[in-house]
Design a protein around this motif. Structure first.
Motif, PDB file in Angstrom:
ATOM      1  N   PRO A 293     -63.399  15.135  55.125  1.00 25.83           N
ATOM      2  CA  PRO A 293     -65.048  15.139  54.220  1.00 25.83           C
ATOM      3  C   PRO A 293     -64.982  16.539  55.408  1.00 25.83           C
ATOM      4  O   PRO A 293     -66.892  16.381  54.819  1.00 25.83           O
ATOM      5  CB  PRO A 293     -65.051  13.615  55.479  1.00 25.83           C
ATOM      6  N   TYR A 294     -65.336  16.883  56.716  1.00 21.13           N
ATOM      7  CA  TYR A 294     -66.157  18.282  57.174  1.00 21.13           C
ATOM      8  C   TYR A 294     -65.745  19.009  55.708  1.00 21.13           C
ATOM      9  O   TYR A 294     -66.949  20.223  55.844  1.00 21.13           O
ATOM     10  CB  TYR A 294     -65.481  18.458  58.553  1.00 21.13           C
ATOM     11  N   ILE A 295     -64.270  19.569  55.924  1.00 20.91           N
ATOM     12  CA  ILE A 295     -64.676  21.009  54.414  1.00 20.91           C
ATOM     13  C   ILE A 295     -65.464  20.616  53.618  1.00 20.91           C
ATOM     14  O   ILE A 295     -65.764  21.734  53.115  1.00 20.91           O
ATOM     15  CB  ILE A 295     -63.193  20.993  54.642  1.00 20.91           C
ATOM     16  N   THR A 296     -65.158  19.379  52.704  1.00 20.27           N
ATOM     17  CA  THR A 296     -65.725  18.991  51.611  1.00 20.27           C
ATOM     18  C   THR A 296     -67.564  19.642  52.067  1.00 20.27           C
ATOM     19  O   THR A 296     -67.572  20.142  50.864  1.00 20.27           O
ATOM     20  CB  THR A 296     -65.263  17.849  51.597  1.00 20.27           C
ATOM     21  N   LEU A 297     -68.048  18.446  52.767  1.00 20.18           N
ATOM     22  CA  LEU A 297     -69.555  19.545  53.008  1.00 20.18           C
ATOM     23  C   LEU A 297     -69.449  20.589  53.189  1.00 20.18           C
ATOM     24  O   LEU A 297     -70.699  20.921  52.606  1.00 20.18           O
ATOM     25  CB  LEU A 297     -69.638  18.437  54.604  1.00 20.18           C
ATOM     26  N   ALA A 298     -68.767  21.521  54.075  1.00 18.78           N
ATOM     27  CA  ALA A 298     -69.044  22.557  54.290  1.00 18.78           C
ATOM     28  C   ALA A 298     -69.046  23.155  52.790  1.00 18.78           C
ATOM     29  O   ALA A 298     -69.608  24.357  52.981  1.00 18.78           O
ATOM     30  CB  ALA A 298     -67.942  23.619  55.469  1.00 18.78           C
TER      31      ALA A 298
ATOM     32  N   ILE B  13     -77.260  18.289  52.680  1.00 21.25           N
ATOM     33  CA  ILE B  13     -75.817  17.868  53.213  1.00 21.25           C
ATOM     34  C   ILE B  13     -75.392  19.502  54.476  1.00 21.25           C
ATOM     35  O   ILE B  13     -74.553  19.146  55.485  1.00 21.25           O
ATOM     36  CB  ILE B  13     -74.622  18.980  52.117  1.00 21.25           C
ATOM     37  N   ASN B  14     -76.633  20.312  54.475  1.00 20.09           N
ATOM     38  CA  ASN B  14     -76.159  21.237  55.355  1.00 20.09           C
ATOM     39  C   ASN B  14     -76.569  20.725  57.148  1.00 20.09           C
ATOM     40  O   ASN B  14     -76.038  20.347  57.880  1.00 20.09           O
ATOM     41  CB  ASN B  14     -77.534  22.119  55.686  1.00 20.09           C
TER      42      ASN B  14
ATOM     43  N   LYS C 248     -82.098  29.362  56.727  1.00 20.24           N
ATOM     44  CA  LYS C 248     -82.869  28.312  56.123  1.00 20.24           C
ATOM     45  C   LYS C 248     -83.251  27.079  56.227  1.00 20.24           C
ATOM     46  O   LYS C 248     -83.974  26.492  56.188  1.00 20.24           O
ATOM     47  CB  LYS C 248     -83.755  29.138  54.740  1.00 20.24           C
ATOM     48  N   LEU C 249     -81.729  26.318  55.869  1.00 23.32           N
ATOM     49  CA  LEU C 249     -81.831  24.676  55.818  1.00 23.32           C
ATOM     50  C   LEU C 249     -81.133  24.893  57.195  1.00 23.32           C
ATOM     51  O   LEU C 249     -81.991  23.583  57.369  1.00 23.32           O
ATOM     52  CB  LEU C 249     -80.547  25.657  55.090  1.00 23.32           C
ATOM     53  N   LEU C 250     -81.467  24.943  58.085  1.00 23.71           N
ATOM     54  CA  LEU C 250     -80.293  24.894  59.005  1.00 23.71           C
ATOM     55  C   LEU C 250     -82.545  24.854  60.493  1.00 23.71           C
ATOM     56  O   LEU C 250     -82.518  24.235  60.938  1.00 23.71           O
ATOM     57  CB  LEU C 250     -79.749  25.660  60.711  1.00 23.71           C
ATOM     58  N   GLN C 251     -83.331  24.982  60.037  1.00 25.80           N
ATOM     59  CA  GLN C 251     -84.884  25.706  60.361  1.00 25.80           C
ATOM     60  C   GLN C 251     -85.584  24.640  60.654  1.00 25.80           C
ATOM     61  O   GLN C 251     -85.440  23.758  62.158  1.00 25.80           O
ATOM     62  CB  GLN C 251     -85.387  27.160  59.181  1.00 25.80           C
TER      63      GLN C 251
END
Length: 268
Positions: free
Chosen positions: A75-80, A126-127, A261-264
């Motif tokens: 799940p972690y790799i899929t999300l990333a 997702i991010n 930009k996504l993490l902001q």
């Protein structure tokens, strides 16, 4: 990230665990994951692209979060991977109409032609999940006393410069630092290794010479490790040429800008 207090605090936390005199601590994990990669490659060589992505996802996950990953559909790799797919899409100028007509960024998401806004909202969610999911897991394990020592546990237990920060801010920067380490590290190393496989397929004479050097130094009874590097000049030259030939860093710059930009929203 714009230069300022938050930038300096993030950089300090990141540098604490990734400067040149520190990364040697991660060599045992790299050796372990490489040996597992070679076993998978021997068993199912036709899946080499998956194996490449798995080794680096597993390595960076172990170093950053101390978490194991599944052999497939982790799940972690899929999300990333989904986040990195979004970065790749957005990094190509002209992919979306808003690239050509910037005023479209002001229209509501339901407006015809504003599908990019819905897609951006999806990738932003997702991010956030990529940053939050493993962070919460490690926090829980830390409280239970079952967490494996890693970069995130180190940051949570003893944040560099913690006299200047509150606990909430320390956790925020720790989460972002771990998240960016994974997202920035996993994709670039995958691309470089895929380039290596391509180079060996295109230049079998180089492959034969490299194999001859390994056989001469190691024989047939053991695998090379980091202690053998000084005795493998041709292998070292191949590695350097692999990183020079098809440069990943230009793509990385665009990806990091997109990821920021996504993490902001997480730290504003």
């Amino acid at each position: 990230m714009p230069y300022g207090i938050m930038w300096r605090r993030h950089r300090r936390a990141f540098h604490e665990h990734f400067h040149a005199n520190t990364v040697h601590r991660y060599l045992p994990i790299q050796v372990k994951e490489t040996q597992a990669f070679l076993r998978r490659l021997l068993k199912t060589p036709q899946n080499f692209m998956h194996h490449i992505r798995h080794i680096f996802g597993s390595t960076i996950m172990s170093i950053t979060y101390g978490l194991p990953v599944l052999e497939s559909d982790d799940p972690y790799i899929t999300l990333a991977e989904e986040v990195l797919q979004g970065a790749s899409e957005a990094g190509i100028p002209g992919t979306f109409l808003v690239d050509l007509l910037p005023f479209l960024k002001y229209v509501p998401s339901w407006f015809p032609g504003a599908g990019f806004k819905r897609k951006a909202a999806h990738y932003a969610a997702i991010n956030a999940e990529v940053a939050n999911q493993p962070f919460i897991t490690v926090q829980t394990k830390l409280a239970e006393g079952t967490a494996i020592p890693c970069i995130l546990t180190s940051l949570l237990e003893e944040f560099p410069g913690n006299e200047e920060l509150g606990r909430a801010e320390e956790e925020l920067i720790s989460r972002n630092t771990a998240g960016i380490a994974y997202l920035a590290g996993a994709d670039t190393t995958v691309s470089t290794t895929q380039t290596f496989f391509l180079a060996m397929a295109m230049h079998p004479e180089v492959l034969r010479k490299a194999q001859a050097e390994i056989d001469a130094v190691m024989g047939i009874n053991r695998l090379p490790d980091f202690n053998d590097r000084p005795y493998l000049p041709y292998i070292n030259a191949i590695m350097k040429e692999t990183m020079r030939w098809q440069l990943v860093l230009l793509e990385l710059k665009n990806e990091l800008h997109y990821i920021y930009k996504l993490l902001q929203p997480l730290y504003t």
